[in-house]
Design an enzyme around this catalytic site. Sequence first.
Site, short mmCIF file in Angstrom:
data_model
loop_
_atom_site.label_atom_id
_atom_site.label_comp_id
_atom_site.label_asym_id
_atom_site.label_seq_id
_atom_site.Cartn_x
_atom_site.Cartn_y
_atom_site.Cartn_z
N LYS A 52 0.84 -1.20 0.00
CA LYS A 52 0.00 0.00 0.00
C LYS A 52 0.87 1.25 0.00
O LYS A 52 0.60 2.22 -0.72
CB LYS A 52 -0.94 -0.02 1.21
CG LYS A 52 -2.05 -1.03 1.05
CD LYS A 52 -2.75 -1.40 2.35
CE LYS A 52 -3.67 -2.60 2.09
NZ LYS A 52 -4.19 -3.22 3.31
N GLN A 96 -5.41 -2.34 9.25
CA GLN A 96 -5.21 -3.65 8.63
C GLN A 96 -5.85 -4.75 9.49
O GLN A 96 -5.65 -4.80 10.70
CB GLN A 96 -3.70 -3.91 8.47
CG GLN A 96 -3.35 -5.18 7.73
CD GLN A 96 -3.80 -5.20 6.28
OE1 GLN A 96 -3.79 -4.17 5.60
NE2 GLN A 96 -4.23 -6.35 5.80
N ASP A 119 -11.70 1.81 3.52
CA ASP A 119 -12.02 0.39 3.37
C ASP A 119 -13.51 0.16 3.15
O ASP A 119 -13.92 -0.92 2.72
CB ASP A 119 -11.63 -0.37 4.65
CG ASP A 119 -10.33 -1.14 4.50
OD1 ASP A 119 -10.04 -1.58 3.38
OD2 ASP A 119 -9.63 -1.30 5.51
N1 GUN Z 1 -7.18 -7.72 5.40
C1 GUN Z 1 -7.45 -8.44 4.27
N2 GUN Z 1 -8.06 -7.66 3.36
C2 GUN Z 1 -8.18 -6.44 3.91
C3 GUN Z 1 -8.73 -5.21 3.45
O1 GUN Z 1 -9.26 -5.08 2.33
N3 GUN Z 1 -8.67 -4.18 4.30
C4 GUN Z 1 -8.13 -4.30 5.54
N4 GUN Z 1 -8.14 -3.23 6.33
N5 GUN Z 1 -7.62 -5.41 6.01
C5 GUN Z 1 -7.64 -6.47 5.18
#
Ligand code: GUN
Length: 281
Positions: A52, A96, A119
Amino acid sequence: MAKILSGKEMSEQLIQEQAVRVAQLHEQGIFPGLAVVLVGEDPASQIYVRNKGIACEKIGIHSQTIRMAEDCSQEELLDTIQKLNNDPKISGILVQLPLPKHLNEEEVLSTILPEKDVDGFHLMNVGKLSTGQTGVVPCTPKGVLYMLKQAGIDLKGKEAVIIGRSNIVGKPAATLLLNEHCTVTICHSRTQNLAEHTRRADILVAAIGKPNFVTADMVKPGAVVIDVGINRLDGKVVGDVAYEDVEKVAGWITPVPGGVGKMTISMLMENTLEAACAQAR
Ligand code: GUN
């Protein structure tokens, strides 16, 4: 042989477009910024978080990673989020997942300001998606829909079958496809006669988290097969779809790696740019 839906190609195209948009936003005095909060040392999460940061760098936006100890308290985490909510340099906040078990994930996600929730996991955004209003759409399902549209696949009236009912992928993907006028079936670990469902699918989305779970006998000839899985098997990254087997019957297929995963990051960038613009208004 199935045609390949390349997330790699589509995301490279998007990165170029997004970099141009960021430069234009900068000229207007809008400076998008993304904060990623990582609790603990989960190796997969570390890789995602790093990717990211790299994506932000490529399109030229400010990014900040906040690493917190595995044993941090709920209060410390909420306090961190509050500071980011109030930080004008931050347009998007992502915590996350998964979080360590002692933390209350629902409370954490609902503490993020809905307009900074890139998200799309805040209840406000979940509710907007499910009622067809404009809100933030979760990145992975948004990426799936982007790929389908980019390939010119007609969705109206089609049978869409999703394997997996998670809040992150399965449920929002089902809602998005429903909003596109698909007839949607969600299958999961307790579904009986799974293959009877999957064999009806014009669009089959695999989001189970089990390597090579979907085999050719489960796929209707010509179907569009979208593989959301990212699994490690014998040191290799593989999806939820037995690719070499399924590509012989499917009409379209997404590879792993180079498929949906790349689009997830691109859509996160998209959501961050949209959040920055909305906050500037
Ligand atoms: N863990 C796995 N996929 C995601 C996601 O799309 N967003 C977040 N915050 N955590 C994740």
